[in-house]
Structures are given as C-alpha cells and as structure tokens.
Enzyme design. Structure first.
Site, PDB file in Angstrom:
ATOM      1  N   SER A 264       0.845  -1.182   0.000  1.00  0.00           N
ATOM      2  CA  SER A 264       0.000   0.000   0.000  1.00  0.00           C
ATOM      3  C   SER A 264       0.890   1.245   0.000  1.00  0.00           C
ATOM      4  O   SER A 264       1.684   1.432  -0.906  1.00  0.00           O
ATOM      5  CB  SER A 264      -0.954  -0.045   1.193  1.00  0.00           C
ATOM      6  OG  SER A 264      -1.964   0.908   1.050  1.00  0.00           O
TER       7      SER A 264
ATOM      8  N   ASP B  50      -9.622  -3.610  -5.530  1.00  0.00           N
ATOM      9  CA  ASP B  50      -9.028  -2.786  -4.478  1.00  0.00           C
ATOM     10  C   ASP B  50      -9.664  -1.400  -4.468  1.00  0.00           C
ATOM     11  O   ASP B  50      -9.708  -0.716  -5.494  1.00  0.00           O
ATOM     12  CB  ASP B  50      -7.519  -2.671  -4.712  1.00  0.00           C
ATOM     13  CG  ASP B  50      -6.761  -2.147  -3.508  1.00  0.00           C
ATOM     14  OD1 ASP B  50      -7.374  -1.445  -2.685  1.00  0.00           O
ATOM     15  OD2 ASP B  50      -5.561  -2.445  -3.402  1.00  0.00           O
TER      16      ASP B  50
ATOM     17  N   HIS C 155      -8.129  -4.707  -1.331  1.00  0.00           N
ATOM     18  CA  HIS C 155      -6.859  -4.220  -0.790  1.00  0.00           C
ATOM     19  C   HIS C 155      -6.167  -5.246   0.098  1.00  0.00           C
ATOM     20  O   HIS C 155      -4.944  -5.326   0.117  1.00  0.00           O
ATOM     21  CB  HIS C 155      -7.118  -2.938   0.000  1.00  0.00           C
ATOM     22  CG  HIS C 155      -5.892  -2.124   0.245  1.00  0.00           C
ATOM     23  ND1 HIS C 155      -5.127  -1.605  -0.771  1.00  0.00           N
ATOM     24  CD2 HIS C 155      -5.284  -1.726   1.401  1.00  0.00           C
ATOM     25  CE1 HIS C 155      -4.114  -0.916  -0.265  1.00  0.00           C
ATOM     26  NE2 HIS C 155      -4.186  -0.978   1.044  1.00  0.00           N
TER      27      HIS C 155
END
Length: 707
Positions: free
Chosen positions: A560, A645, A680
């Site tokens: 991330s 995501d 995610h």
C-alpha cells in the site's frame, strides 16, 4: 466470454509450453499497448501517460482484462520452478497454525463472547454463552457456512442489540469495502427483511433496540458521506438523515462509548477531527464534544459520568484530559489534565475504567502499557525483550480492577494477559499456539541505524541462534512509514521459515510512522516524505555495514503506502536490493491525487499534498515512482494487486508494471500477480492469504540464493 487478442493467445501458449519438457525458451512477458493520453493539472502542467487506458472503473474493458490475464499467465509460467518451494512454505506456515483455535472469551452484560475456528476452516464461528463458558453455545454467525463457495467474503462490524435479541452485522462479498448491513434474530437465527447497502462497516444501536445508526457511502469516491437512522421494519429509502459531511477531506465512522451511554459520529482527517455525540437513549441531536479546528485532534470515551479525552491540543505528543458529563457542553476550555504532555513519551491510546486508566504509550520505539489509578498511582507493565509491543485487548466492562492486554514480539507469539491494577497480579489467559516453534532458537534485537541527516532510526531484528554477523547472510527488510501508522514487531508464522534458512528479518521503523512520537510522523510526510525513502535505504546500508547482511542479498518488502516506499526505493537505490516485493503499491501518486473522484484522494491532501497547487505538484512529482521509471537496471520485482481494491486502484500497479517492462534495461524477472476476486487486503479467509505469502516468499528466497 471475453474475446482474447492475438498477443494474449500467444502469451497463454508460451505460458503453457513453459511448463513442459518441450519448452526451449523462457516465457516472454506481455507488453501493454501504448496509447496517447495527456494528464493536465489545473495550473497548466501536463504529463504524457501512454498507459492511462489501463484504467477502467467498471472493470469490464476486454482489452484491459486480457492484459491482466496475460500477466497472470506469465506469472504462472515464470513462477512454475518455485512451485515445490511454494508448497513447502505453505505447508510449513499452515502447519504452525492451530487449526481448531479460539479467541479468549470476554464478558459483556452477562454473556461470554468468543470466536472459534474448526479444523480446516477459513472463517470463524462467532458465538456466546450466557452466564459462564459451561452454558450452552449460541452461534451468532456461522461464517464458514456464510462464506462457502464465495470468491470473497468478509464480516466487518457486528453488534448485539441492547435487549440481546438481535444481531446486526456488516458483510462484504466483493472486497471493495462497500458493506451490506443485515440483521438476524438470535432466538430463531432468521434474517430480518432489513438490508442496508453501500455502508461503512461500523454502526450503532440506539437503546430502543430497533434503530440502527449507520454511515452511507458515496458510490463513486467510497467516502462515508451521510449518517442515517434506520428503524427496523421500515424501507431503507425512508431512513432519517442525521448528519451529512460536506468536506471531502474527512472520513466518517460511528462508535458507542464504553459506558454505552453515548453514540458518537467520528469525523477524521489527517490534521483535524470532530466527535459529535448523542445519548443512546434519545439520539435525536448530535453535538460536537469540541468543534473541528485545523491542527487540532482528539478522541474520547465515556465511563462513570466522565469523558476522557486524548488530544494534541498544545501537546504534540498528546495528553489525556477529562470533563464531566454535566460540564461537557462547556467545551474544550473546561477540559482539565489527567496526564500532561511529554517531550519523550507519545500517548497512542487509552481505555477508561471506573477506578483507573489504562494507557498505551510509545517510548524509544516500543509500545508499553501504563496503569494510572484515580488516586494518582502509576505503574508500568513489565516487558522482557528489547523490541516488543503491548496493546489493549477487549475490555468490555469498566467496573473491574482487571485490564486485559496482549504482548508480542518478533520472537514471542501473541500472549493475552490480564493484570490487576490493585494488586499487580498478572495472569496469562492465552499463549498463541505455534506448532513446532521454539522461541529459544531465535534472538531478537533493537538496533539503531544512522540516517544520512544524522537521525537515529530504530530497527527491530530477529535471526536464528548461531547466526554469524559476518556479512554473508541474506536479509529480508520490511517497512511502512506513512499516515503516522507505527509498525510494531509482531510474530508471524512465516518468520521461522525465513530464519531457519539463515535469513535475518528486520523492520525499519522509518519516519512517517509514529514509533518515536508525533514529530517522527511530521518528519516523514508532506514536504518531508523523502525522509521515509532515504531512511529505508540507510537502514539497509547500516545493516550491511554491521554484518547482518551481504550487499546484494537484501529483499525489501512493503504494501500500500509501503508499496510507494518500495517504488521509490527501486528508483533511488536499485543496486542495494536483489529483490523487491511491492503489494498493492500506491505508485502513481500525482495522477491519482489529481483526481478527486478516486477513493481516498480528497481525504489525503494533508498526507501527500494537493497537486492541483503547483508547489505540492512539484513535491509529489519529485518522488512519484511511476513518473521516475528510467532506462536502467532494476532489481527482481514481485508486484501484487487486487482487481477490486478500493484503497489503491488496480490500475496503479498495472501501469507501473507496464512502464517498467517497456523501459528497464535488465533481464531480472518482474512478476505481476493480480487477484481477480480480491480488494486491498488480498483474498479472504484464514489460509488463502498464506498461499499468496508462500508464492512471493518463494520467489524472494530464490532470488536471494536461499535453498
């Protein structure tokens, strides 16, 4: 069925051939088409982005999906030789996990709540027992049955109604964090007809046990925009609007205080927040505990007729303050200190009890627990290792002298304790069972690396006993370093598989987190973001210099915003790393932050800057990984993403990989793995994620020359 293009068919054919004895050449990676596209900033700056076409918000573009399929096929072919090691790692990791595990039960209003896994189960059974753990079990959520056959399944918040007859829960079947709130009767287990779509996962019951307060999301930006009240048995379309947030830089959530006396709307941005609270018995009007103000942050809880408030008001490392329920309307000016601010200790969290406060503090990079009685007696909970983390666990009842907390480190599996604030007695409630694991075989250290500007950066390290610091070993280095999120040293069932193969593992606590206090965060974001990247590189070089690793035998990993770190490090110091693993990486910083329709963009101007303004555009462009891909040699790379995501859109890593393939001059492998049914956090389920972990870990070990 999607029509495949000629180049995809060729790619698939190559992938198939590579797994047979007939293959004479290595598989060739797919090459994405280049199409002219100009990205323009409001002040006139322009950039060419020939891979912009890979963005498809509907996720239905046949050409885009064909490219992703070709990348997955290429990854299958490229990783085929590592399949035996993948399987071995997966077996090792899952073999350490207790299959029929259960959580430590906690008591609330006469019930003991817990969750348990059955052997082989990906999802837990959530249950409770009335009065004692010897009473009959009442299953609240049978998640294995609910998740069976689904590509993705996750439960967010779950709350029993005040009258103990109903359970509300939030369910996500896509991975995009757009939850559906459902309600079931606990006596018969039947679902009510009420179904609240497109919601945040947190919600709150009013005391009447028939009104649910929830946050409705914007379907495009996925920001929580409106708080509504749903009365069971009425149409969702008729739900009462309670509050609407006009400022897109704020995220929104809901909570109930420990006393259950108040429901609070929590509004949070990077540098400002606000909590609007109403009595649970009559939640008609939500009043700010303190109105929002830039650079003013606070959080609150309520117990025993008192509000306890953690705030940075005239306190960069935060302080704890209080005000009575009766005086709460007087506002911030009436707050009084409980724990003043400190230059060296950062207050991260707290939990109020009837007779004491439990406080999570950070000092010298470690998170510790302090207990403070109303009489003013202060004591710390002891720790036995140089690098560790303590955290408050579930403490659902405030009228007790016992506080429950967890302790773990890179060496010590999570251990749940409770300690008596009056007597100091400490009990172990549970030690996470790790089959075949002996912590005595490993050594954990806290070392300090000197960054290029002289700053001392803490590093948590672990390696097997007998490890030689002679500069020959491989190193696996992880970091995050954004949003003020601190990366604590925590045990992972993967670690022994690395350590037993002679790998040292390190967490670099770089600036951008809050391990060393609020200034540590301020020195690692906005105009200071470059410090995060150089800290990581300087930690690597320091560990090599100190003999923990051999130059050229270092693996770097981040995900991330930590994937942004990996992208920047790959551009800035490719020669320092043999392999880089970037999961769901935020790598197209400028283009994403120029588009307010993309989820998270508007809420993060105070984290990265607003590139609609030239000054911030220039700051972000100076490090944006996608914009700095050059014709030069890069390390081996493993990049992962999820098609659904909502935090870092799939097209960011997709474009980055496409540009790297067309630009880099080396022959090192570049693997791009796209999970077509995940968001995610990757695949759902207890064991599925370990397949992914085994895949990229096998790739990394192979690149490091580890047998």
């Amino acid at each position: 069925m999607i029509r495949t293009s000629a180049w995809l068919l060729a790619s698939l054919s190559i992938a198939a051939l590579s797994t047979t004895a007939q293959a004479q050449t290595a598989p060739k990676p797919p090459i994405a088409a280049r199409k002219p596209h100009e990205v323009k900033a409001p002040f006139g700056a322009t950039r060419q982005d020939p891979y912009y076409w890979l963005r498809d918000d509907s996720r239905k573009n046949p050409e885009m999906l064909a490219y992703l399929a070709a990348e997955n096929a290429y990854a299958d072919a490229l990783l085929a030789p590592t399949k035996p090691l993948q399987d071995k790692l997966y077996a090792e990791i899952t073999g350490r996990i207790k299959q029929d595990d259960s959580s430590v039960p906690y008591r609330k209003k006469g019930y003991w709540y817990y969750s348990r896994f059955e052997t082989g189960g990906d999802y837990p059974i959530v249950a409770r027992r009335k009065g004692s753990m010897d009473a009959p079990e009442q299953i609240l959520l049978d998640e294995p049955r609910m998740g069976a056959g689904k590509g993705y399944f996750a439960i967010g918040g779950k709350e029993v109604s005040p009258d103990d007859r109903l359970l509300a829960y939030a369910e996500d079947l896509v991975g995009r964090r757009q939850y559906v709130i459902r309600v079931k009767g606990l006596a018969d287990g039947k679902l009510l007809s009420d179904e609240i779509p497109n919601a945040e996962p947190d919600f709150a019951w009013a005391d009447d046990s028939k009104t649910i307060f929830y946050v409705e999301k914007d379907p495009t930006t996925l920001l929580g925009k409106r708080v509504k009240a749903h009365v069971l048995g009425t149409p969702v379309g008729a739900d009462r609007l309670v509050y609407e947030e006009k400022d897109d830089s704020f995220y929104m959530g809901l909570k109930k205080t420990t006393s259950d006396k108040f429901i609070c709307i929590v509004l949070q941005s990077t540098v400002s927040n606000e909590e609007r609270c109403a009595p649970s018995a009559n939640p008609a009007s939500f009043t700010p505990l303190a109105p929002r103000e830039r650079d003013f942050l606070y959080s609150s809880d309520n117990v025993g007729g008192q509000w306890t408030i953690r705030t940075n008001w005239q306190a960069p490392n935060y302080r704890l303050m209080t005000i009575s329920d009766a005086d709460a309307a007087k506002g911030r000016a009436a707050w009084t200190d409980i724990v003043p601010t400190s230059a060296n200790v950062f207050i991260e969290n707290f939990q109020p009890f009837d007779s004491f406060l439990a406080i999570e503090e950070r000092s010298e990079g470690n998170k510790r627990l302090r207990l403070l009685t109303k009489a003013g007696k202060s004591s710390f909970v002891n720790a036995d290792e140089p690098a560790y983390a303590m955290a408050l666990d579930v403490n659902a009842e405030s009228g007790t002298p016992w506080v429950r907390y967890t302790y773990d480190s890179l060496r010590t599996p999570e251990t749940t304790y409770e300690v008596n604030v009056d007597t100091g007695e400490r009990k172990i409630l549970k030690v996470q069972e790790v089959k075949g694991y002996d912590p005595a075989k490993y050594v954990t250290e806290r070392v300090w690396a000197t960054a290029r500007d002289g700053t001392k950066v803490p590093v948590s390290l672990i390696y097997a006993k007998g490890f030689k610091k002679d500069g020959s070993a491989p190193l696996y280095q992880y970091a995050y370093g954004s949003y003020g999120y601190s990366t604590d040293p925590a045990f992972s069932p993967l670690l022994p598989s690395l350590l037993d193969r002679g790998v040292a593992y390190a967490i670099a606590h770089i600036r951008g987190g809050q391990e060393m206090g609020r200034q540590w965060y301020d020195d690692g974001h906005l105009k200071n973001k470059m410090n995060s990247f150089t800290d990581f590189i300087d930690v690597t070089r320091a560990l090599v210099d100190q003999g923990y690793a051999k130059k050229g035998r270092v693996a770097a990993m981040g995900g991330s915003a930590g994937g942004l770190l990996m992208g920047a490090v790959a551009n800035m110091a490719p020669q320092d790393y043999r392999v880089i693993i970037a999961q769901v990486p935020f790598v197209d910083v400028v283009t994403t932050m120029l588009d307010p329709t993309i989820p998270l963009t508007t809420g993060e101007y105070d984290e990265w800057g607003n590139p609609e303004q030239k000054s911030w555009y220039d700051v972000m462009l100076a490090y944006s990984p996608y914009d700095h891909v050059e014709a030069k040699a890069y390390p081996s790379l493993f990049v992962g993403t999820g098609l659904w995501d909502s935090q870092v859109q799939y097209y960011e890593p997709t474009k980055w990989v496409a540009k790297l393939r067309a630009t880099k001059t080396d022959s090192n492998p570049l693997v791009f793995r796209i999970n077509m049914e995940a968001g995610h956090g990757g695949k759902s389920g207890r064991f599925r994620r370990y397949r992914d972990q085994a895949e990229y870990s096998a790739f990394a070990l192979e690149q490091l020359g580890v047998e």
